[in-house]
Design a protein around this motif. Structure first.
Motif, PDB file in Angstrom:
ATOM      1  N   ASP A  93       2.584   4.936  -1.833  1.00 29.64           N
ATOM      2  CA  ASP A  93       2.299   6.114  -2.637  1.00 29.64           C
ATOM      3  C   ASP A  93       3.607   6.858  -2.840  1.00 29.64           C
ATOM      4  O   ASP A  93       4.447   6.932  -1.928  1.00 29.64           O
ATOM      5  CB  ASP A  93       1.263   7.003  -1.937  1.00 29.64           C
ATOM      6  N   ARG A 119       0.833  -1.205   0.000  1.00 25.62           N
ATOM      7  CA  ARG A 119       0.000   0.000   0.000  1.00 25.62           C
ATOM      8  C   ARG A 119       0.868   1.255   0.000  1.00 25.62           C
ATOM      9  O   ARG A 119       0.954   1.973   0.981  1.00 25.62           O
ATOM     10  CB  ARG A 119      -0.977  -0.037   1.167  1.00 25.62           C
ATOM     11  N   HIS A 144      -7.421   9.216   0.327  1.00 27.79           N
ATOM     12  CA  HIS A 144      -6.673   9.783  -0.796  1.00 27.79           C
ATOM     13  C   HIS A 144      -6.943  11.277  -0.883  1.00 27.79           C
ATOM     14  O   HIS A 144      -8.077  11.718  -0.707  1.00 27.79           O
ATOM     15  CB  HIS A 144      -7.104   9.155  -2.129  1.00 27.79           C
ATOM     16  N   HIS A 155      -8.670   3.399   2.905  1.00 24.08           N
ATOM     17  CA  HIS A 155      -8.100   3.980   1.684  1.00 24.08           C
ATOM     18  C   HIS A 155      -8.289   5.484   1.534  1.00 24.08           C
ATOM     19  O   HIS A 155      -8.930   5.949   0.594  1.00 24.08           O
ATOM     20  CB  HIS A 155      -8.672   3.293   0.441  1.00 24.08           C
ATOM     21  N   GLU A 198     -14.669   0.833  -1.769  1.00 24.38           N
ATOM     22  CA  GLU A 198     -13.260   1.051  -1.485  1.00 24.38           C
ATOM     23  C   GLU A 198     -12.799   2.192  -2.389  1.00 24.38           C
ATOM     24  O   GLU A 198     -12.903   2.077  -3.608  1.00 24.38           O
ATOM     25  CB  GLU A 198     -12.476  -0.221  -1.760  1.00 24.38           C
ATOM     26  N   THR A 199     -12.338   3.285  -1.820  1.00 24.77           N
ATOM     27  CA  THR A 199     -11.926   4.442  -2.613  1.00 24.77           C
ATOM     28  C   THR A 199     -10.535   4.228  -3.203  1.00 24.77           C
ATOM     29  O   THR A 199      -9.685   3.577  -2.603  1.00 24.77           O
ATOM     30  CB  THR A 199     -11.917   5.716  -1.758  1.00 24.77           C
ATOM     31  N   HIS A 200     -10.334   4.813  -4.386  1.00 20.83           N
ATOM     32  CA  HIS A 200      -9.028   4.746  -5.048  1.00 20.83           C
ATOM     33  C   HIS A 200      -8.607   6.089  -5.604  1.00 20.83           C
ATOM     34  O   HIS A 200      -7.782   6.158  -6.506  1.00 20.83           O
ATOM     35  CB  HIS A 200      -9.035   3.672  -6.135  1.00 20.83           C
ATOM     36  N   ASN A 216      -2.065   2.324   4.880  1.00 22.12           N
ATOM     37  CA  ASN A 216      -2.751   2.906   3.723  1.00 22.12           C
ATOM     38  C   ASN A 216      -2.404   4.380   3.565  1.00 22.12           C
ATOM     39  O   ASN A 216      -3.285   5.228   3.411  1.00 22.12           O
ATOM     40  CB  ASN A 216      -4.266   2.730   3.839  1.00 22.12           C
TER      41      ASN A 216
END
Length: 190
Positions: free
Chosen positions: A10, A8, A122, A120, A177-179, A60
């Motif tokens: 970024d 997970r 963002h 999740h 589930e957010t992306h 996350n």
């Protein structure tokens, strides 16, 4: 393999650093920052020595577009540890830290609710919004969730959420589930 038990992640275009979560020898996930992909195994842990995350999952993570902040989810209490891992989100709240891990803020505290969780988080591309999935109640296999969207700002050095909105697409909402956001920040990807 870049990092055993890591995931997970970024990457920050602004500062070139990678943020990710990794399960430690104690069985709990923590948030780490690395200068680049070749330094993941020597990454610096941001949550390991913090008392508010001791024997609790944190993960996350996602960078703010300016590279100064990281949003992540973290287990609120030591109860239900198996369901509180970063990939499940039960019993998790929303946190922000600065890029050095020297200051932490819980920006969404759901502990007053009987069943809750976040999953999740963002930032939008312009950095003015955050989205996450939020648990409404347990049931079925994954529980019942909603998509959540809020304005993000930093006031007097403290990150804040405002104008929190929720969405339950479909005729029978169950699990979301957010992306993140589309490039123009006008739509959510879930």
């Amino acid at each position: 393999l870049l990092s055993e038990n890591g995931g997970r992640l970024d990457w920050s275009e602004k500062n070139g650093k990678i943020v990710f979560d990794k399960r430690g020898s104690d069985g709990y996930y923590d948030v780490y920052v690395a200068d680049n992909a070749s330094s993941l195994n020597s990454a610096r842990c941001l949550t390991c020595s913090r008392p508010e995350f001791k024997q609790r999952h944190a993960g996350n993570p996602a960078w703010h577009p300016n590279g100064n902040y990281i949003v992540f989810q973290a287990q609120a209490s030591s109860l239900q540890a198996d369901y509180a891992t970063p990939g499940k989100g039960y019993n998790n709240d929303l946190w922000v830290t600065d890029s050095s891990g020297s200051a932490f803020w819980r920006i969404l505290d759901l502990t007053s609710q009987r069943t809750y969780g976040v999953l999740h988080p963002h930032f939008s591309h312009d950095g003015n919004k955050i989205t996450w999935a939020q648990m409404l109640r347990t049931g079925e296999i994954f529980g019942f969730w909603q998509l959540t969207l809020a304005d993000f700002s930093v006031q007097n050095g403290t990150p804040k959420l405002s104008d929190i909105k929720s969405f339950k697409p479909g005729s029978s909402p169950k699990f979301y589930e957010t992306h993140g956001f589309t490039k123009d920040d006008r739509k959510l990807i879930f």
